[in-house]
Write an enzyme that holds these catalytic residues in place. Structure first.
Site, PDB file in Angstrom:
ATOM      1  N   PHE A  54     -31.388 -90.747 -52.541  1.00 51.03           N
ATOM      2  CA  PHE A  54     -29.878 -90.410 -54.022  1.00 51.03           C
ATOM      3  C   PHE A  54     -30.337 -88.653 -54.047  1.00 51.03           C
ATOM      4  CE2 PHE A  54     -30.925 -95.177 -54.691  1.00 51.03           C
ATOM      5  CZ  PHE A  54     -29.542 -95.185 -53.808  1.00 51.03           C
ATOM      6  N   CYS A  94     -22.711 -85.369 -47.563  1.00 48.24           N
ATOM      7  CA  CYS A  94     -22.402 -86.935 -48.832  1.00 48.24           C
ATOM      8  C   CYS A  94     -21.929 -87.762 -48.576  1.00 48.24           C
ATOM      9  CB  CYS A  94     -24.046 -86.833 -49.497  1.00 48.24           C
ATOM     10  SG  CYS A  94     -25.618 -86.860 -48.505  1.00 48.24           S
TER      11      CYS A  94
HETATM   12  C1  UDX Z   1     -25.301 -86.220 -53.494  1.00 49.81           C
HETATM   13  C2  UDX Z   1     -25.433 -87.344 -54.110  1.00 49.81           C
HETATM   14  O1  UDX Z   1     -25.218 -86.796 -55.679  1.00 49.81           O
HETATM   15  C3  UDX Z   1     -27.029 -87.800 -54.068  1.00 49.81           C
HETATM   16  O2  UDX Z   1     -27.124 -88.575 -55.348  1.00 49.81           O
HETATM   17  C4  UDX Z   1     -26.619 -88.137 -52.959  1.00 49.81           C
HETATM   18  O3  UDX Z   1     -28.695 -88.582 -52.548  1.00 49.81           O
HETATM   19  C5  UDX Z   1     -26.516 -87.223 -52.021  1.00 49.81           C
HETATM   20  O4  UDX Z   1     -24.796 -87.226 -52.338  1.00 49.81           O
HETATM   21  P1  UDX Z   1     -25.198 -83.613 -52.461  1.00 49.81           P
HETATM   22  O5  UDX Z   1     -24.622 -83.586 -52.006  1.00 49.81           O
HETATM   23  O6  UDX Z   1     -26.177 -83.141 -52.518  1.00 49.81           O
HETATM   24  O7  UDX Z   1     -25.706 -85.143 -53.434  1.00 49.81           O
HETATM   25  O8  UDX Z   1     -23.612 -82.455 -54.252  1.00 49.81           O
HETATM   26  P2  UDX Z   1     -23.950 -83.126 -55.335  1.00 49.81           P
HETATM   27  O9  UDX Z   1     -24.180 -82.063 -56.526  1.00 49.81           O
HETATM   28  O10 UDX Z   1     -23.827 -84.015 -55.904  1.00 49.81           O
HETATM   29  O11 UDX Z   1     -22.571 -82.605 -55.466  1.00 49.81           O
HETATM   30  C6  UDX Z   1     -21.346 -82.855 -54.526  1.00 49.81           C
HETATM   31  C7  UDX Z   1     -20.186 -82.063 -54.263  1.00 49.81           C
HETATM   32  O12 UDX Z   1     -19.237 -83.119 -55.431  1.00 49.81           O
HETATM   33  C8  UDX Z   1     -19.619 -80.734 -54.371  1.00 49.81           C
HETATM   34  O13 UDX Z   1     -19.388 -80.153 -53.502  1.00 49.81           O
HETATM   35  C9  UDX Z   1     -20.392 -80.247 -55.547  1.00 49.81           C
HETATM   36  O14 UDX Z   1     -19.685 -78.510 -55.997  1.00 49.81           O
HETATM   37  C10 UDX Z   1     -18.891 -81.260 -56.232  1.00 49.81           C
HETATM   38  N1  UDX Z   1     -18.853 -81.870 -57.843  1.00 49.81           N
HETATM   39  C11 UDX Z   1     -19.659 -82.204 -58.198  1.00 49.81           C
HETATM   40  C12 UDX Z   1     -17.522 -81.483 -58.351  1.00 49.81           C
HETATM   41  O15 UDX Z   1     -16.386 -81.226 -57.722  1.00 49.81           O
HETATM   42  N2  UDX Z   1     -17.638 -81.574 -59.491  1.00 49.81           N
HETATM   43  C13 UDX Z   1     -18.080 -82.627 -60.407  1.00 49.81           C
HETATM   44  O16 UDX Z   1     -18.340 -83.013 -61.488  1.00 49.81           O
HETATM   45  C14 UDX Z   1     -19.869 -82.257 -59.115  1.00 49.81           C
END
Ligand code: UDX
Length: 456
Positions: free
Chosen positions: A158, A274
């Site tokens: 995760f 992811c």
């Molecule tokens: C995600 C999950 O959080 C993690 O638990 C899993 O193992 C892999 O996928 P990650 O892809 O590293 O992690 O990034 P994350 O910080 O979750 O952000 C994902 C995307 O969502 C980013 O593009 C971020 O900018 C966007 N995001 C996040 C939003 O647009 N709004 C939010 O409120 C939060």
């Protein structure tokens, strides 16, 4: 302690290997890419990830961490084998491509001369663990029907990029999907060092069936993506009535049943390796099972449509036509602290500007090179080493990540360097009224628009 082999030195495999080794376990990381293994052996970290180089160094220095392309020896010497290879979306469908996972299973089948605990850490569709097990048991084509069979455990990861080491060492939870008692004990021992701060030793270790563990992973990401899309889906209505998405987030996030996390709306919608991949993979597996995945399809539709609505807003702010414009972009990765540009908003935004005949000047602290590789060399694209260099002579500035350096602005530079001080904020970092008071023509998503006070 049993020796551990980890197949795949991507984000998941490398972080797992380095953290387990720096916690005292003997780990060998295996990859088919010789270049990558050589780099790691020479002490270089192939990805940008906070604290990871230090963990790798510590693992190597203490003689706990090794790197190799020799899969046969690694399998012979290790009792526990993690599969942590990539499972990208297939080119011709929304399904996950499992060929790398099965290639490792085949290698294990070929070289194992005794029972192994095979820990499936790659993100896979529900049912993959059973397929691997059947393969090992010789039921599936290509299996050898050997007298023993390996335990196949699902142990999804995760971790968040940019925070991966911390997430691994202080996990919210460790999900272990198996009914094999021996495997449960071994997995408990492997993760024990990271459970010390939990109440009790295993509170954050959650044991469940293998299919439940597989589904937990993709559904956790789908649920988080769904929250972001739900928030994005309300922004257009908020704009029509001068409501403020920031206030709404506070209002709903204070309900303990909802909470404030993953409710940041914006035009730079979710990307990365992811969320998009896992939502698509869940849709594919549901449809294969004859189940309508309409709710989850909408998560992806909203994500794409919101991004395009933002692009339209950018174009609407320009005084000139797109084809005559130069637009500065701050933030190329899918989120700060990484050079990963997979499914990043920057790819769509830059593409749309170039399609309209405009020029772009790009800044990102880490991701310029990876963007260049992913996007290819194109006319009209300038790469800048300084964020304020990018805005020189620009007709608009577009912010696409919430990197710390974009959260406060040098208004003097903005006014002296830009053609016109127009900011299109894809991450809703700034206060629209404050921006107007500073003479900035400012737009973001789901927040009221104020007319810029000073002349721009
Ligand atoms: C995600 C999950 O959080 C993690 O638990 C899993 O193992 C892999 O996928 P990650 O892809 O590293 O992690 O990034 P994350 O910080 O979750 O952000 C994902 C995307 O969502 C980013 O593009 C971020 O900018 C966007 N995001 C996040 C939003 O647009 N709004 C939010 O409120 C939060």
């Amino acid at each position: 302690m049993k020796k551990i082999a980890i197949f795949g030195t991507g984000y998941v495999g490398l972080v797992t290997g380095a953290c387990l080794a720096s916690a005292g376990m003997k780990v060998v990381c295996v990859d088919i890419e010789e270049r990558k293994i050589k780099m790691l052996e020479e002490g270089e970290c192939p990805i940008i990830e906070k604290d990871l180089p230090e963990r790798i160094k510590k693992g190597v220095k203490t003689g706990n961490l090794f790197f190799t392309t020799d899969a046969k020896t690694a399998i012979e010497e290790c009792d526990v084998i993690f599969i942590a290879v990539g499972t990208p979306t297939k080119k011709d469908s929304e399904e996950a491509d499992l060929s790398a996972v099965f290639a490792v299973a085949e290698t294990i089948n070929k070289h194992a001369t005794k029972r192994k605990i095979v820990v499936q850490k790659s993100t896979v569709p529900v049912g993959t663990g059973s397929q691997i097990e059947e393969f090992f048991m010789g039921k599936a084509e290509g299996g050898h029907g050997i007298a023993f069979f390996h335990a196949v455990v699902s142990n999804p990861e995760f971790l968040k990029e940019g925070n991966a080491v911390k997430d691994f060492e202080s996990p919210d939870r460790v999900v272990i999907g198996t009914s094999d008692e021996d495997a449960k004990k071994v997995m408990s021992r492997i993760y024990a060092p990271f459970m010390r701060t939990a109440v009790g030793t295993t509170d954050r270790m959650i044991f469940m069936s293998r299919p439940s563990a597989e589904l937990t992973k993709v559904f956790a990401n789908t649920m988080l993506a769904m929250r972001i899309s739900a928030m994005n889906a309300i922004t257009e209505l908020a704009e029509k009535f001068d409501a403020d998405a920031k206030e709404i987030r506070k209002g709903i996030g204070s309900d303990s049943r909802i909470g404030p996390d993953f409710l940041f709306p914006g035009g730079a919608t979710f990307g990365g390796s992811c969320f998009p991949k896992d939502v698509r993979a869940l849709i594919a597996v549901m449809e294969k099972a004859g189940i309508d995945a309409k709710l989850f399809r909408e998560v992806m539709n909203v994500n794409r449509e919101q991004r395009m609505r933002f692009v339209v807003k950018i174009f609407e702010q320009l005084d000139c036509s797109v084809s005559e414009s130069k637009i500065a972009i701050w933030g190329l990765s899918f989120k700060p602290g990484t050079d990963d540009v997979r499914e990043a908003a920057s790819l769509d935004v830059v593409q749309s500007i170039l399609d309209g005949g405009g020029k772009v000047a790009l800044f990102d602290a880490h991701a310029k090179e990876s963007f260049r590789v992913a996007f290819g060399e194109r006319a009209g694209v300038e790469y800048c080493d300084d964020q304020y260099e990018a805005i020189k002579g620009a007709d608009a500035l577009v912010i696409l990540t919430d990197a710390m350096e974009f959260r406060s602005l040098d208004f003097e530079k903005l006014h002296s360097l830009m053609n016109k001080v127009v900011i299109c904020d894809g991450k809703n970092l700034h206060d629209p009224e404050e921006m107007a008071n500073e003479g900035v023509q400012y737009v973001c998503m789901g927040r009221p628009v104020f007319t810029a006070k000073k002349s721009t």
